[in-house]
Design a protein around this motif. Structure first.
Motif, PDB file in Angstrom:
ATOM      1  N   CYS A   1       0.767  -1.134   0.163  1.00  0.00           N
ATOM      2  CA  CYS A   1      -0.165  -0.105   0.060  1.00  0.00           C
ATOM      3  C   CYS A   1       0.753   1.383  -0.026  1.00  0.00           C
ATOM      4  N   PRO A   2       0.731   2.135  -0.931  1.00  0.00           N
ATOM      5  CA  PRO A   2       1.543   3.290  -0.847  1.00  0.00           C
ATOM      6  C   PRO A   2       1.008   4.369  -0.041  1.00  0.00           C
ATOM      7  N   GLY A   3       0.121   4.196   0.786  1.00  0.00           N
ATOM      8  CA  GLY A   3      -0.316   5.143   1.728  1.00  0.00           C
ATOM      9  C   GLY A   3      -1.259   6.317   1.359  1.00  0.00           C
ATOM     10  N   GLY A   4      -1.994   6.314   0.371  1.00  0.00           N
ATOM     11  CA  GLY A   4      -2.682   7.265  -0.294  1.00  0.00           C
ATOM     12  C   GLY A   4      -3.320   8.355   0.998  1.00  0.00           C
ATOM     13  N   ASN A   5      -4.616   7.734   1.579  1.00  0.00           N
ATOM     14  CA  ASN A   5      -5.187   8.660   2.356  1.00  0.00           C
ATOM     15  C   ASN A   5      -4.730   8.385   3.850  1.00  0.00           C
ATOM     16  N   GLY A   6      -4.105   7.340   4.378  1.00  0.00           N
ATOM     17  CA  GLY A   6      -3.619   7.115   5.457  1.00  0.00           C
ATOM     18  C   GLY A   6      -4.802   6.724   6.576  1.00  0.00           C
TER      19      GLY A   6
ATOM     20  N   CYS B   1      -7.241   4.342   6.088  1.00  0.00           N
ATOM     21  CA  CYS B   1      -7.922   2.979   5.743  1.00  0.00           C
ATOM     22  C   CYS B   1      -7.937   2.267   7.084  1.00  0.00           C
ATOM     23  N   GLY B   2      -6.848   2.037   7.683  1.00  0.00           N
ATOM     24  CA  GLY B   2      -6.851   1.273   9.091  1.00  0.00           C
ATOM     25  C   GLY B   2      -6.230  -0.018   8.876  1.00  0.00           C
ATOM     26  N   ILE B   3      -6.193  -0.481   7.632  1.00  0.00           N
ATOM     27  CA  ILE B   3      -5.705  -1.810   7.312  1.00  0.00           C
ATOM     28  C   ILE B   3      -4.467  -2.136   7.500  1.00  0.00           C
ATOM     29  N   CYS B   4      -3.432  -0.902   7.031  1.00  0.00           N
ATOM     30  CA  CYS B   4      -2.309  -0.957   7.204  1.00  0.00           C
ATOM     31  C   CYS B   4      -1.906  -1.305   8.583  1.00  0.00           C
TER      32      CYS B   4
ATOM     33  N   GLU C   1      10.161  -1.074  -2.680  1.00  0.00           N
ATOM     34  CA  GLU C   1       9.168  -0.329  -3.067  1.00  0.00           C
ATOM     35  C   GLU C   1       9.431   1.096  -2.843  1.00  0.00           C
ATOM     36  N   LYS C   2       8.976   1.906  -3.852  1.00  0.00           N
ATOM     37  CA  LYS C   2       9.332   3.291  -3.573  1.00  0.00           C
ATOM     38  C   LYS C   2       8.346   4.107  -2.362  1.00  0.00           C
ATOM     39  N   ASP C   3       7.128   3.465  -2.622  1.00  0.00           N
ATOM     40  CA  ASP C   3       6.048   4.173  -1.554  1.00  0.00           C
ATOM     41  C   ASP C   3       5.514   2.908  -0.772  1.00  0.00           C
ATOM     42  N   VAL C   4       5.846   2.977   0.374  1.00  0.00           N
ATOM     43  CA  VAL C   4       5.138   2.060   1.679  1.00  0.00           C
ATOM     44  C   VAL C   4       4.445   3.084   2.464  1.00  0.00           C
ATOM     45  N   CYS C   5       3.173   2.463   3.105  1.00  0.00           N
ATOM     46  CA  CYS C   5       2.281   3.257   3.729  1.00  0.00           C
ATOM     47  C   CYS C   5       3.265   3.722   5.093  1.00  0.00           C
ATOM     48  N   PRO C   6       3.383   4.865   5.133  1.00  0.00           N
ATOM     49  CA  PRO C   6       3.810   5.466   6.523  1.00  0.00           C
ATOM     50  C   PRO C   6       3.321   4.784   7.866  1.00  0.00           C
ATOM     51  N   ARG C   7       1.840   4.789   7.627  1.00  0.00           N
ATOM     52  CA  ARG C   7       1.052   4.207   8.862  1.00  0.00           C
ATOM     53  C   ARG C   7       1.461   2.579   9.144  1.00  0.00           C
ATOM     54  N   PHE C   8       1.685   2.041   8.203  1.00  0.00           N
ATOM     55  CA  PHE C   8       2.114   0.588   8.381  1.00  0.00           C
ATOM     56  C   PHE C   8       3.558   0.638   9.000  1.00  0.00           C
ATOM     57  N   LEU C   9       4.553   1.321   8.454  1.00  0.00           N
ATOM     58  CA  LEU C   9       5.812   1.537   8.913  1.00  0.00           C
ATOM     59  C   LEU C   9       5.802   2.122  10.481  1.00  0.00           C
ATOM     60  N   GLU C  10       5.025   3.042  10.849  1.00  0.00           N
ATOM     61  CA  GLU C  10       4.857   3.695  11.958  1.00  0.00           C
ATOM     62  C   GLU C  10       4.180   2.697  13.032  1.00  0.00           C
TER      63      GLU C  10
END
Length: 156
Positions: free
Chosen positions: A21-26, A28-31, A57-66
């Motif tokens: 997930c590139p973390g578009g809207n942040g 979603c809660g799924i990440c 991957e260039k874009d990884v959801c920041p929420r997942f990483l956090e």
């Protein structure tokens, strides 16, 4: 839909981030659910380390990483990342992760470092983690249902 799929590399478990997930809207809660699934897998299997391959991957959801980094801070176990590009690296830097662990180019490098510097954690049993299985994540957010689990077996 993002997946964390288990793999075996040189006697260690590696979680491959697939369909990242590139973390578009942040919102979603799924990440963040993937971090919960990772935690539950660690508890149920006895795994005492985490190796996550972001697979360049260039874009990884920041929420997942956090969420994963919060888990790392709470658990105080080795959490190693491989295949990290510049954007995800900024999230790791913001949590001072890079002052504790480097970023590895390949899972093999991370496993080698784990064996060398954390032999007790590396020795944790991994029999309950089948290679090629995605982590279980609640269906409720994935499909809008009220309860249930995604059909997958990681560690139960």
């Amino acid at each position: 839909m993002m997946d964390l799929v288990t793999d075996r590399v040189d006697g260690a478990v590696v979680f491959n981030a697939e369909n990242v997930c590139p973390g578009g809207n942040g919102d979603c809660g799924i990440c963040s659910d993937y971090a919960v699934a990772l935690h539950n897998t660690m508890l149920s299997s006895g795994l005492r380390y985490v190796i996550i391959d972001l697979q360049d991957e260039k874009d990884v959801c920041p929420r997942f990483l956090e969420e994963v980094l919060q888990l790392w801070k709470r658990m105080r176990l080795p959490f190693l990342f491989t295949g990290v590009m510049e954007r995800p690296k900024t999230t790791l830097e913001s949590y001072s992760y890079l002052t504790v662990f480097p970023i590895y180019s390949t899972p093999e490098e991370a496993v080698s470092e784990l064996k060398k510097n954390y032999p007790e954690q590396f020795a944790a049993p991994i029999d309950g983690l089948a290679a090629g299985s995605p982590l279980n994540v609640a269906k409720s957010r994935l499909r809008g249902e009220e309860e249930g689990e995604v059909e997958a077996t990681a560690a139960e």
